[in-house]
Enzyme design. Structure first.
Site, PDB file in Angstrom:
ATOM      1  N   ALA A  57       0.841  -1.198   0.000  1.00 53.82           N
ATOM      2  CA  ALA A  57       0.000   0.000   0.000  1.00 53.82           C
ATOM      3  C   ALA A  57       0.875   1.245   0.000  1.00 53.82           C
ATOM      4  O   ALA A  57       1.630   1.493   0.941  1.00 53.82           O
ATOM      5  CB  ALA A  57      -0.919   0.002   1.217  1.00 53.82           C
ATOM      6  N   GLN A  99       0.069  -1.198  -5.501  1.00 55.86           N
ATOM      7  CA  GLN A  99      -1.207  -0.863  -4.865  1.00 55.86           C
ATOM      8  C   GLN A  99      -1.100   0.563  -4.325  1.00 55.86           C
ATOM      9  O   GLN A  99      -0.196   0.862  -3.544  1.00 55.86           O
ATOM     10  CB  GLN A  99      -1.492  -1.840  -3.718  1.00 55.86           C
ATOM     11  N   TYR A 182      -9.437   1.517   5.327  1.00 55.43           N
ATOM     12  CA  TYR A 182      -8.768   2.726   4.872  1.00 55.43           C
ATOM     13  C   TYR A 182      -9.797   3.639   4.207  1.00 55.43           C
ATOM     14  O   TYR A 182     -10.992   3.367   4.241  1.00 55.43           O
ATOM     15  CB  TYR A 182      -7.584   2.367   3.974  1.00 55.43           C
TER      16      TYR A 182
END
Length: 360
Positions: A57, A99, A182
């Site tokens: 991420a 990502q 998130y």
């Protein structure tokens, strides 16, 4: 029927097998910059034979990072730093993926080994954002700023800018992190979105940040390259996202140009007790999404052995298997899986530098 070691084609990209290294945070960057740790960590899995290797991420803004040690791609300099990693992955047979993410109300946290709690201002903490002024809770007690329309537009634009930088860096597969509590997931879940404007209330309204962000990214990401999203398909909490909700969301995202769903779950509220932990427990949910939405899926979570992974693909529960902890334990998991499944000469699973010794 396909098997684990068959190729998988999506848009203009072909994976050499159906094995993907799932994006896993390393909390080892400096000001968002990837470094030698990331090159070796990711590159060893490409050498080990994975068809897809996905970078963790990666924050689209500094405030979008989970921790100060998380990677980012909010500047061209970050993109340039990623270029050598993407090239190494591709040179060794893996499709390079990244990502991109915004952590929302779970941002500004300590690294897990430093406490995994929100940072205090004197520790370098920063303002966190969310759809509503609702704290995550538990060890993340800070109340986020409820985002204005200007905040929302700016964040969607930041995702698009990050996508452009990822493309320039040489990545050929882009995943939007719309899961795990998130920012995007917190917009979609009624547990965290209490808005009364066009971004709250109905399912379509709660999906609006996701669909608008997808549209912004789709405008800059080439049609020839896969654009995917990780979704928490179940909150596993009363009043939260259900699989039926996710099916409707997935239909909206597919209509907006999404190519694949990476099936995950939960993490939008602390202390969830309803997750049915068992080997491959998300595979049946992935299968239903794949069938009812008509979109390719990938799935992970407690995929523990090659036979199980092969069965997931063979039975049509997913097109790609995402491996996290198993890949950390064994960077050459694909090679060992091929041995166990009796696959002779699997394409590209070991580099020539290793293959001769492995045959002895």
């Amino acid at each position: 029927m396909p098997h684990l070691f068959d190729e998988f084609c999506l848009k203009g990209v072909t994976l050499r097998n159906r094995i993907a290294m799932s994006p896993m945070c390393q909390y080892s960057a400096d000001d968002g910059m990837p470094n030698d740790w990331h090159l070796v960590h990711l590159g060893s899995r490409a050498i080990g034979g994975a068809g897809l290797v996905c970078v963790e991420a990666t924050g689209v803004t500094p405030a979008g990072r989970i921790t100060p040690g998380c990677t980012g791609i909010w500047s061209d300099a970050h993109g340039h730093a990623y270029a050598r990693i993407a090239k190494f992955l591709k040179d060794h047979g893996a499709v390079p993926a990244i990502q991109i993410a915004h952590a929302g109300r779970k941002a500004s946290a300590q690294r897990p080994w430093e406490g995994d709690a929100h940072l205090a201002p004197e520790q370098g903490g920063w303002e966190i954002l969310g759809p509503s002024a609702v704290a995550f809770g538990g060890n993340l007690p800070l109340v986020p700023k409820a985002m204005t329309k200007a905040d929302i537009v700016a964040t969607s634009r930041a995702f698009a800018d990050a996508a452009r930088r990822a493309l320039d860096a040489g990545f050929e597969w882009l995943e939007l992190h719309f899961a795990h509590g998130y920012l995007a997931h917190s917009f979609f879940s009624p547990l965290s979105n209490h808005r009364t404007d066009e971004y709250g209330g109905s399912l379509v309204n709660r999906a609006r940040f996701l669909t608008e962000t997808l549209a912004a990214v789709r405008a800059v990401w080439p049609e020839r390259l896969p654009l995917t999203a990780r979704l928490s398909v179940e909150d596993y909490a009363p009043g939260g996202v259900t699989l039926d909700d996710t099916i409707e969301l997935a239909k909206l995202l597919k209509a907006g140009g999404l190519d694949m769903i990476d099936v995950s779950m939960g993490f939008n509220v602390p202390d969830v007790s309803g997750i049915p932990w068992a080997p491959g427990f998300l595979a049946p949910l992935s299968e239903r999404l794949r069938r009812e939405v008509g979109i390719p899926t990938s799935v992970g979570w407690l995929v523990l052995d090659p036979e199980q992974a092969d069965a997931i693909v063979r039975d049509g529960q997913a097109d790609v298997v995402m491996l996290a902890r198993e890949m950390l334990r064994d960077p050459q998991w694909p090679y060992h899986a091929a041995q166990k499944l009796g696959v002779e000469r699997p394409h590209g699973v070991l580099p020539v530098q290793y293959a001769r010794a492995a045959r002895r």
